[in-house]
Design a protein around this motif. Structure first.
Motif, mmCIF file in Angstrom:
data_model
loop_
_atom_site.group_PDB
_atom_site.id
_atom_site.type_symbol
_atom_site.label_atom_id
_atom_site.label_comp_id
_atom_site.label_asym_id
_atom_site.label_seq_id
_atom_site.Cartn_x
_atom_site.Cartn_y
_atom_site.Cartn_z
ATOM 1 N N PHE A 157 0.906 -1.358 0.034
ATOM 2 C CA PHE A 157 -0.045 0.135 0.033
ATOM 3 C C PHE A 157 0.845 1.298 0.018
ATOM 4 C CE2 PHE A 157 -3.463 -2.604 2.267
ATOM 5 C CZ PHE A 157 -4.226 -2.593 1.142
ATOM 6 N N ALA A 164 -0.262 4.794 -1.792
ATOM 7 C CA ALA A 164 -1.503 4.777 -1.874
ATOM 8 C C ALA A 164 -2.547 5.319 -0.882
ATOM 9 C CB ALA A 164 -2.159 3.321 -2.150
ATOM 10 N N ILE A 204 -5.231 5.462 1.817
ATOM 11 C CA ILE A 204 -5.631 4.221 2.448
ATOM 12 C C ILE A 204 -6.475 5.095 3.744
ATOM 13 C CG2 ILE A 204 -5.004 2.447 4.532
ATOM 14 C CD1 ILE A 204 -4.056 1.715 1.589
ATOM 15 N N MET A 206 -7.589 0.526 0.246
ATOM 16 C CA MET A 206 -7.330 1.668 -0.688
ATOM 17 C C MET A 206 -8.952 2.474 -0.732
ATOM 18 S SD MET A 206 -4.926 0.208 -3.191
ATOM 19 C CE MET A 206 -4.616 1.739 -3.947
ATOM 20 N N TYR A 207 -8.628 3.769 -1.175
ATOM 21 C CA TYR A 207 -9.971 4.563 -1.622
ATOM 22 C C TYR A 207 -9.426 5.514 -2.678
ATOM 23 C CZ TYR A 207 -8.149 8.804 0.753
ATOM 24 O OH TYR A 207 -7.320 9.899 1.111
ATOM 25 N N ARG A 245 -8.950 8.617 8.354
ATOM 26 C CA ARG A 245 -8.389 8.973 7.137
ATOM 27 C C ARG A 245 -7.243 9.825 7.527
ATOM 28 N NH1 ARG A 245 -11.717 12.207 2.389
ATOM 29 N NH2 ARG A 245 -10.139 12.379 0.970
ATOM 30 N N GLN A 270 -10.130 3.894 -10.829
ATOM 31 C CA GLN A 270 -9.251 3.329 -9.675
ATOM 32 C C GLN A 270 -8.444 2.363 -10.471
ATOM 33 O OE1 GLN A 270 -8.685 4.156 -6.739
ATOM 34 N NE2 GLN A 270 -8.102 2.275 -5.564
ATOM 35 N N TYR A 282 -4.512 2.279 -10.236
ATOM 36 C CA TYR A 282 -3.906 0.885 -9.694
ATOM 37 C C TYR A 282 -4.196 -0.262 -10.316
ATOM 38 C CZ TYR A 282 -3.086 4.502 -6.047
ATOM 39 O OH TYR A 282 -2.755 5.762 -5.419
#
Length: 142
Positions: free
Chosen positions: A26, A29, A31, A50-51, A90, A114, A118
């Motif tokens: 991650f 990224a 998260i 992940m978002y 967050r 997304q 990724y």
């Protein structure tokens, strides 16, 4: 504890120790830690994931029920959609969220973005093709 539970616990601890940043797969990224209550057990759960941030609204994010390309949706998806709410950590902030499943073309557009950012998400979609459509949930600050 299962291997997945151990991994999640380690990721949660790292996230909290580093103001929302983690290494490993991650690293770099975006998260969040998703807080949800088990719809059957009633137990509080925390799941790192992940978002994707909304294009213009900083109070909305998208999460993806990919389960690593597994043929079934993850438990957290069922918990959140049943409850209609949860909370996220967050960065260093924790806040309540409402939950909306993103439908149709809107879902496809968000998922495609997304997957562009990724590529693992494109692989998850290939693995689930013909089995299930990976749900996208919009989490909005309550």
């Amino acid at each position: 504890m299962s291997e997945a539970t151990d991994w999640n616990a380690g990721t949660v601890a790292e996230f909290r120790a580093n103001e929302g940043k983690v290494g490993g797969p991650f690293e770099g990224a975006p998260i969040v830690l998703l807080h949800h209550r088990g719809r059957k057990s009633g137990q509080d759960r925390v799941t790192p994931m992940m978002y994707l941030a909304h294009e213009t609204d900083p109070d909305r994010i998208y999460v993806f029920a990919s389960k690593g390309g597994a043929p079934t949706n993850p438990d957290w998806y069922f918990n959140l959609t049943a409850a209609g709410s949860g909370s996220v950590e967050r960065g260093t902030e924790t806040y309540e969220v409402s939950v909306r499943e993103v439908p149709g073309a809107e879902r496809d557009r968000i998922y495609a973005e997304q997957a562009r950012r990724y590529p693992g998400f494109a692989e998850y979609e290939r693995q689930t093709a013909g089995v299930r459509t990976i749900p996208v949930l919009e989490l909005s600050r309550a």
